[in-house]
Structures are given as C-alpha cells and as structure tokens.
Write a protein that holds these residues in place. Structure first.
Motif, PDB file in Angstrom:
ATOM      1  N   THR A 119       0.827  -1.209   0.000  1.00  0.00           N
ATOM      2  CA  THR A 119       0.000   0.000   0.000  1.00  0.00           C
ATOM      3  C   THR A 119       0.859   1.256   0.000  1.00  0.00           C
ATOM      4  N   GLY A 120       1.944   1.217  -0.785  1.00  0.00           N
ATOM      5  CA  GLY A 120       2.687   2.432  -1.062  1.00  0.00           C
ATOM      6  C   GLY A 120       3.961   2.660  -0.298  1.00  0.00           C
ATOM      7  N   VAL A 121       4.237   1.885   0.748  1.00  0.00           N
ATOM      8  CA  VAL A 121       5.450   2.112   1.533  1.00  0.00           C
ATOM      9  C   VAL A 121       6.646   1.579   0.753  1.00  0.00           C
ATOM     10  N   PRO A 122       7.691   2.396   0.540  1.00  0.00           N
ATOM     11  CA  PRO A 122       8.824   1.990  -0.290  1.00  0.00           C
ATOM     12  C   PRO A 122       9.519   0.736   0.229  1.00  0.00           C
ATOM     13  N   THR A 123      10.015  -0.050  -0.710  1.00  0.00           N
ATOM     14  CA  THR A 123      10.762  -1.259  -0.385  1.00  0.00           C
ATOM     15  C   THR A 123      12.104  -1.232  -1.100  1.00  0.00           C
ATOM     16  N   GLY A 124      12.993  -2.123  -0.665  1.00  0.00           N
ATOM     17  CA  GLY A 124      14.308  -2.209  -1.293  1.00  0.00           C
ATOM     18  C   GLY A 124      15.092  -0.923  -1.142  1.00  0.00           C
ATOM     19  N   ALA A 125      15.618  -0.445  -2.269  1.00  0.00           N
ATOM     20  CA  ALA A 125      16.430   0.774  -2.265  1.00  0.00           C
ATOM     21  C   ALA A 125      15.652   1.992  -2.741  1.00  0.00           C
ATOM     22  N   ALA A 126      14.312   1.914  -2.753  1.00  0.00           N
ATOM     23  CA  ALA A 126      13.506   3.065  -3.183  1.00  0.00           C
ATOM     24  C   ALA A 126      13.668   4.217  -2.195  1.00  0.00           C
ATOM     25  N   PRO A 127      13.771   5.457  -2.685  1.00  0.00           N
ATOM     26  CA  PRO A 127      13.950   6.601  -1.785  1.00  0.00           C
ATOM     27  C   PRO A 127      12.675   6.934  -1.013  1.00  0.00           C
ATOM     28  N   GLU A 128      12.866   7.533   0.155  1.00  0.00           N
ATOM     29  CA  GLU A 128      11.722   7.977   0.953  1.00  0.00           C
ATOM     30  C   GLU A 128      12.173   9.036   1.944  1.00  0.00           C
ATOM     31  N   SER A 208      13.570  20.400  24.125  1.00  0.00           N
ATOM     32  CA  SER A 208      12.357  21.207  24.211  1.00  0.00           C
ATOM     33  C   SER A 208      11.125  20.309  24.341  1.00  0.00           C
ATOM     34  N   LYS A 209      10.051  20.885  24.819  1.00  0.00           N
ATOM     35  CA  LYS A 209       8.821  20.118  25.011  1.00  0.00           C
ATOM     36  C   LYS A 209       8.350  19.497  23.701  1.00  0.00           C
ATOM     37  N   PHE A 210       8.423  20.254  22.597  1.00  0.00           N
ATOM     38  CA  PHE A 210       7.996  19.759  21.291  1.00  0.00           C
ATOM     39  C   PHE A 210       9.186  19.795  20.338  1.00  0.00           C
ATOM     40  N   VAL A 211       9.408  18.686  19.631  1.00  0.00           N
ATOM     41  CA  VAL A 211      10.582  18.529  18.768  1.00  0.00           C
ATOM     42  C   VAL A 211      10.134  18.026  17.399  1.00  0.00           C
ATOM     43  N   THR A 212      10.651  18.647  16.344  1.00  0.00           N
ATOM     44  CA  THR A 212      10.476  18.134  14.987  1.00  0.00           C
ATOM     45  C   THR A 212      11.705  17.324  14.612  1.00  0.00           C
ATOM     46  N   ALA A 213      11.492  16.134  14.072  1.00  0.00           N
ATOM     47  CA  ALA A 213      12.589  15.263  13.642  1.00  0.00           C
ATOM     48  C   ALA A 213      12.320  14.803  12.220  1.00  0.00           C
ATOM     49  N   THR A 214      13.341  14.845  11.353  1.00  0.00           N
ATOM     50  CA  THR A 214      13.175  14.411   9.969  1.00  0.00           C
ATOM     51  C   THR A 214      14.285  13.445   9.569  1.00  0.00           C
ATOM     52  N   LEU A 215      13.961  12.607   8.596  1.00  0.00           N
ATOM     53  CA  LEU A 215      14.923  11.676   8.008  1.00  0.00           C
ATOM     54  C   LEU A 215      14.559  11.480   6.545  1.00  0.00           C
ATOM     55  N   LYS A 216      15.566  11.512   5.682  1.00  0.00           N
ATOM     56  CA  LYS A 216      15.345  11.147   4.288  1.00  0.00           C
ATOM     57  C   LYS A 216      16.529  10.310   3.820  1.00  0.00           C
ATOM     58  N   ASN A 217      16.238   9.386   2.873  1.00  0.00           N
ATOM     59  CA  ASN A 217      17.226   8.380   2.469  1.00  0.00           C
ATOM     60  C   ASN A 217      16.972   8.051   1.000  1.00  0.00           C
ATOM     61  N   ASN A 218      18.004   8.258   0.153  1.00  0.00           N
ATOM     62  CA  ASN A 218      17.781   7.960  -1.267  1.00  0.00           C
ATOM     63  C   ASN A 218      17.956   6.487  -1.593  1.00  0.00           C
ATOM     64  N   VAL A 284       6.746   9.837   2.999  1.00  0.00           N
ATOM     65  CA  VAL A 284       6.530  10.066   1.576  1.00  0.00           C
ATOM     66  C   VAL A 284       7.485   9.219   0.751  1.00  0.00           C
ATOM     67  N   ALA A 285       7.030   8.800  -0.409  1.00  0.00           N
ATOM     68  CA  ALA A 285       7.903   8.154  -1.380  1.00  0.00           C
ATOM     69  C   ALA A 285       8.693   9.231  -2.109  1.00  0.00           C
ATOM     70  N   GLY A 286       9.950   8.936  -2.437  1.00  0.00           N
ATOM     71  CA  GLY A 286      10.813   9.927  -3.057  1.00  0.00           C
ATOM     72  C   GLY A 286      11.693  10.607  -2.029  1.00  0.00           C
ATOM     73  N   TYR A 287      12.596  11.437  -2.497  1.00  0.00           N
ATOM     74  CA  TYR A 287      13.582  12.096  -1.629  1.00  0.00           C
ATOM     75  C   TYR A 287      13.207  13.567  -1.499  1.00  0.00           C
ATOM     76  N   PRO A 288      12.632  13.983  -0.370  1.00  0.00           N
ATOM     77  CA  PRO A 288      12.150  15.366  -0.232  1.00  0.00           C
ATOM     78  C   PRO A 288      13.283  16.379  -0.354  1.00  0.00           C
ATOM     79  N   SER A 289      12.971  17.521  -0.928  1.00  0.00           N
ATOM     80  CA  SER A 289      13.944  18.607  -1.011  1.00  0.00           C
ATOM     81  C   SER A 289      14.082  19.285   0.351  1.00  0.00           C
ATOM     82  N   ASP A 290      15.164  20.022   0.533  1.00  0.00           N
ATOM     83  CA  ASP A 290      15.325  20.812   1.747  1.00  0.00           C
ATOM     84  C   ASP A 290      14.186  21.815   1.882  1.00  0.00           C
TER      85      ASP A 290
END
Length: 306
Positions: A119-128, A208-218, A284-290
């Motif tokens: 249902t859309g979640v990347p597999t293998g070496a697909a970027p996300e 901080s009480k609230f933290v944003t965390a991001t990860l992207k991998n090609n 998200v599928a794909g490699y998000p831009s900065d």
C-alpha cells in the motif's frame, strides 16, 4: 504514502477520523475525529466517551487514503506478546492552535505497526522521507522509539532493513557526547547519529517540550537527519552525506513502525522497552527537497503546539 496524528488534520481537506479509543468500562470503541475539515482533534468527544473510566488508543488512522492505519501491537489486527498493550489515551493533553488535543503517549509495552509493503510504503532501495513531531521531555534509553519503515517480519533481518527516525537517549555504539535526547536513524543493527558508528560531532540534544525530527534516504548513497524545536526556528542539519558502510543499497521491507524497534512485540517475543510521545508524522515516497522539509517545519510551528 502515510500520515498520522492524534492532534490535527495533516491535509487541508481531510475531515476523517484521527484515531480510535476503547474504554475499559464496557470495551466499546469510539472514533475521534476533527472539529472540521483541516482542523484539530475533537477532544470533547474523547472526554465525554472516557468520562469516569480508562481509555486506550487502539489505532491511529492514516490520513493519506492508502489505508496505512497503525494498530497497536497486541491487538487482533497485529497480534503481539502478552506484555504488548495499547497506550493510555489520556496520559497527556495539550493545545494545538488553542484547541485541546491528546498525544499518543507511549510507555514501555506500547507500540503500533502496519504492513504497508502493498500500500505504497517503499521497499528495497527506493527513496523515501519522513518527519514526526515528538517530545524532548518524555524519553528514555530503551530500544527503540522509532517512526518509519520497518520489517514486515518483525525481526532484525539485515543492515538496511529499516529506515526510521529514532528519538531518545540511547547511545547504541558508545562515545556519545552528552545525554541527549538525539534524533538518529534506525537503519537496523544500530542507531546511527551520522554516517558511521562513530559519534557525529554535529549531533545536538533536543530537550524542548515539542521537537520536529526528519529523516530522508535515497536508498543507495545519501541520507540526511534534521531536528528542531517544533515551536520556533528552522531545522538544524545533523547529517547530510553518505550512508554507513554496509547499508548501500538499502533493503527496506515496507512495514511502518511507531514506538518500538523493528524486532519487537511478536506473540512469541518481548514488548517494547522505549518511551516517547507522538503528535504527528508523515512518510513520503521519493527524496524530499530541503525546501519541502523547511515548509513542513514552518507549518508545524504555525500549528501552535503548546
């Protein structure tokens, strides 16, 4: 391909349910929706339904339309060990844009999962790419408070079988500077602060009480980790460079994990050991831009977590 939150809609037009609660008095369930399309959680529904009893969160619904709902490990949908339980629904209240909401407050024994490889979640070496809003004040060093791509087998299968944000005080390889909590990448067989098992000097704690965390991998050569205060400011780049040795190409399996590591909570196994708080996140599928990541952070700040 997946968007989850207990606090607000992550699409301007979304007007569905955010999550489901179950009360202990009679084991009935109630879906918790929104105050309106694109709005915040209707916490009054939960307050009324759970008055005088205990409620737990059984499932966090996927707002993307792909059906990647996260059920608790230990449910009939995702069977788990006897120690695996749903999170208590009323552990933490907060406001988003001035409106009351509740977090998914995960203690050891709580975790959520979905097999999304069809249902859309990347597999293998697909970027996300992915992000979550969490808390720097409810953490521990247990393995492993993650949100992201994980094994469909619920086993620690191989280096690169996971691609998930990790947040906590666990120093997997040693040599860490300070006490955290840190935003790291759980790529399986280790929590990586950067591009190797050595400590990344560009790491910093987010308390901080609230933290944003991001990860992207090609998926083949590059990944990036970022973090920020979710109430103000921009993202701080902790790592943007090569994958660790032995992790190229990635071997992702396409499940989604929330609140535990990948090898957790099967009926014949143990329960999650980590603590953490989840307010919202998306994959998200794909490699998000900065620029995309910066826009997400700006939106989170504007949402007004308090």
């Amino acid at each position: 391909m997946a968007a989850h939150s207990t606090t607000r809609a992550l699409y301007a037009a979304y007007n569905g349910n955010l999550y489901q609660v179950r009360r202990s008095s009679d084991n009935t369930t109630r879906n918790i929706g929104l105050s309106g399309a694109g709005g915040t959680a209707n916490a009054a529904t939960q307050d009324s339904f759970c008055a005088g009893t205990t409620c737990v969160i059984t499932v966090v619904y996927d707002q993307s339309g792909r059906g990647n709902d996260l059920w608790y490990q230990g449910s009939s949908v995702v069977p788990g060990s006897p120690q695996s339980k749903p999170a208590v629904a009323t552990s933490e209240s907060l406001t988003v844009g001035g409106a009351k909401a509740y977090s998914l407050y995960i203690n050891p024994g709580n975790s959520y999962w979905r097999d999304g490889h069809l249902t859309g979640v990347p597999t293998g070496a697909a970027p996300e790419g992915m992000y979550m809003v969490t808390s720097g004040t409810h953490v521990n060093n247990g393995c492993c408070f993650d949100y992201g791509n994980s094994e469909t087998t619920r086993k620690a299968d191989a280096a690169g079988a996971m691609d998930a944000i990790n947040f906590g005080t666990q120093c997997w390889f040693g040599g860490c500077s300070g006490t955290g909590p840190w935003v790291q990448a759980d790529l399986e067989w280790g929590l990586f602060p950067g591009g190797s098992s050595s400590w990344n000097p560009n790491q910093r704690a987010f308390t901080s009480k609230f933290v944003t965390a991001t990860l992207k991998n090609n998926g083949t050569s590059r990944f990036a980790i970022k973090g920020s205060n979710a109430q103000s400011g921009g993202l701080y780049t902790l790592w943007d460079g090569a994958l660790p040795p032995g992790y190229s190409p990635m071997k992702k399996q396409g499940a989604i994990i929330l609140g535990s590591g990948g090898d957790c909570c099967k009926p014949d196994g143990g329960a999650n050991l980590s603590a953490g708080t989840f307010y919202e996140g998306a994959m998200v599928a794909g490699y998000p831009s900065d620029a995309t990541e910066n826009a997400v952070q700006a939106n989170v700040v504007a949402a007004g977590y308090r």
